[in-house]
Design a protein around this motif. Structure first.
Motif: not given
Length: 478
Positions: A317-327
């Motif tokens: 599973p992938v956890d979608f977060t603002d931090d992950a997207l920004e990285a």
């Protein structure tokens, strides 16, 4: 024909990582479950479509001739209910969402399937499949007027989802397209028409009664028809989709397809995990969904979405977060800057290109091993770091031109497709920038550094960044 590289994938049917062995290499028939066009597809759906996109790209990259089919579910319980609530005919309700799906597909750089199969365009094939199942005695017409598949007549039911045969409710029936995981009952192949179906134009005449197909029937009828027409076979090489489709959808596809043909429906079953938001599966039911167009409106580069998803294995599973997207956005920026640097210095043909060769080997090893995209991404960034160290040396990077080619094949359109989208620049702005850069160059030549700094600031105010290199001043927009 030269031997094709050995790609191994986890096969849900056997629960093992196994070599992909097509029926008639180099041809690979690939069926991927597509969207239900009752609403906009959310990015959890596109997580599945993106892993399937990478699978297809890798198959083609290593020399297979892929024939990909993707269905478009434009008639089922959800589309009919949504059309009724909107006060529209079914085709009028689903058409805008079909168009939106194609726009989102193109935004996310997903290669178009060779054939898209809207269910409403395959009614003759569906009616023929139900007729065949009735003739073979594995389907029956219920007292409610609908046609059901008889699980008792298909003793291998449950192989894919590992259902215990004792759990199967022999003789019990379920008409809903989506039902509880603990309810393996005779399922509807063809549903008798009701007032809601007629109201939205979702009803067709058939020898066994006016009605409409069950959702599960559609994929079997469409895929069997297209692979027979294309390749003269009744067995798919690879069937892919999300793990939520294993039961009941894919289990039912196996039953009705093999019940009609007597042959294996698919040789390899590949399923991708969920996209989670704060630990919960992204879905419209949970109200935590984000669409591709939401990301596009936020000016999120498709490359960042692709990189974010490929940094996790498709079976995790992938956890979608603002931090992950920004990285991921930062990672794409680094790849873009490195690409520009290597392109500007990649003229050196001489010397051994050991880094490029290692990149190609590492990526191939990763993707042949159950499509291990995270390892391929890691190899890409290892290459960037090593190549930057070489480019920092006074003599430059030996074999830079070949290394650039290897990098572009891995990071570009051939495979991962994670390089930043080129920015379109207004011709008027470009002309003004070039004029100001020329004026700055003249000011520096005249040792008027105050004027040169003022021009740099003027460019910066317009969102233009400049860099002085041995090959001249380069610029880009922020």
């Amino acid at each position: 024909m030269a031997a094709l590289p050995k790609l191994s994938l986890f096969n849900t049917l056997t629960r093992r990582v196994e070599p992909v062995v097509p029926l008639a290499p180099p041809r690979v028939t690939l069926y991927t479950c597509g969207p239900t066009v009752w609403n906009f597809a959310h990015i959890g759906n596109f997580r599945t479509f993106l892993f399937e996109d990478l699978l297809r790209r890798w198959l083609e990259h290593v020399g297979y001739d892929v024939f990909q089919i993707m269905n478009l579910t434009d008639v089922d319980d959800r589309t009919i209910r949504a059309a009724r609530q909107a006060g529209k005919r079914l085709v009028d309700h689903t058409a805008p969402f079909t168009k939106a799906f194609f726009e989102d597909r193109d935004y996310l750089r997903i290669k178009p399937a060779h054939i898209y199969t809207p269910a409403t365009e395959y009614m003759p094939q569906m009616i023929a499949l139900v007729s065949k199942l009735l003739e073979r005695g594995v389907a029956y017409k219920g007292e409610d007027g609908s046609v059901y598949f008889a699980l008792a007549k298909f003793p291998t039911y449950g192989r894919l989802s590992r259902l215990d045969q004792r759990e199967i409710k022999v003789g019990a029936r379920v008409a809903s397209d989506e039902y509880a995981k603990g309810d393996p009952s005779d399922f509807a192949l063809w549903k008798k028409v009701d007032a809601e179906d007629e109201a939205v134009g979702a009803a067709w005449d058939a020898p066994f009664g006016r009605g409409r197909p069950g959702w599960h029937l559609e994929c079997s009828a469409m895929s069997l028809w297209e692979i027979e027409k294309c390749c003269g076979v009744q067995t798919l090489d690879i069937h892919a989709g999300g793990i939520d489709l294993i039961f009941p959808h894919h289990e039912n596809e196996i039953a009705q397809s093999e019940g009609a043909t007597g042959q294996p429906f698919a040789r390899h079953w590949v399923h991708g995990e969920f996209l989670n938001v704060r630990g919960t599966k992204m879905s419209k039911r949970h109200g935590n969904f984000l669409t591709a167009r939401d990301l596009r409106e936020q000016n999120v580069d498709a490359a960042a979405v692709r990189l974010l998803f490929f940094q996790t294995h498709y079976r995790q599973p992938v956890d979608f977060t603002d931090d992950a997207l920004e990285a991921a956005r930062e990672g794409v920026r680094r790849l873009g800057e490195f690409h520009a640097r290597l392109s500007g210095n990649g003229k050196q043909e001489t010397g051994n290109d050991t880094l490029g060769e290692k990149l190609e080997t590492d990526v191939a090893t990763a993707l042949n091993d159950d499509l291990n995209a995270p390892r391929a991404v890691a190899a890409l960034f290892d290459f960037v770091r090593a190549a930057n160290r070489e480019l920092d040396k006074p003599q430059g990077m030996p074999g830079a031109a070949r290394a650039l080619h290897a990098f572009e094949r891995a990071a570009g359109k051939d495979l991962l497709d994670v390089l930043p989208t080129p920015k379109t620049v207004d011709p008027g702005l470009a002309g003004w920038v070039e004029e100001r850069i020329a004026a700055r160059a003249q000011a520096r030549k005249s040792k008027d550094f105050k004027a040169a700094d003022a021009i740099r600031a003027e460019l910066g105010a317009k969102g233009v960044e400049i860099e002085d290199t041995p090959l001249g001043t380069k610029w880009k927009t922020r």
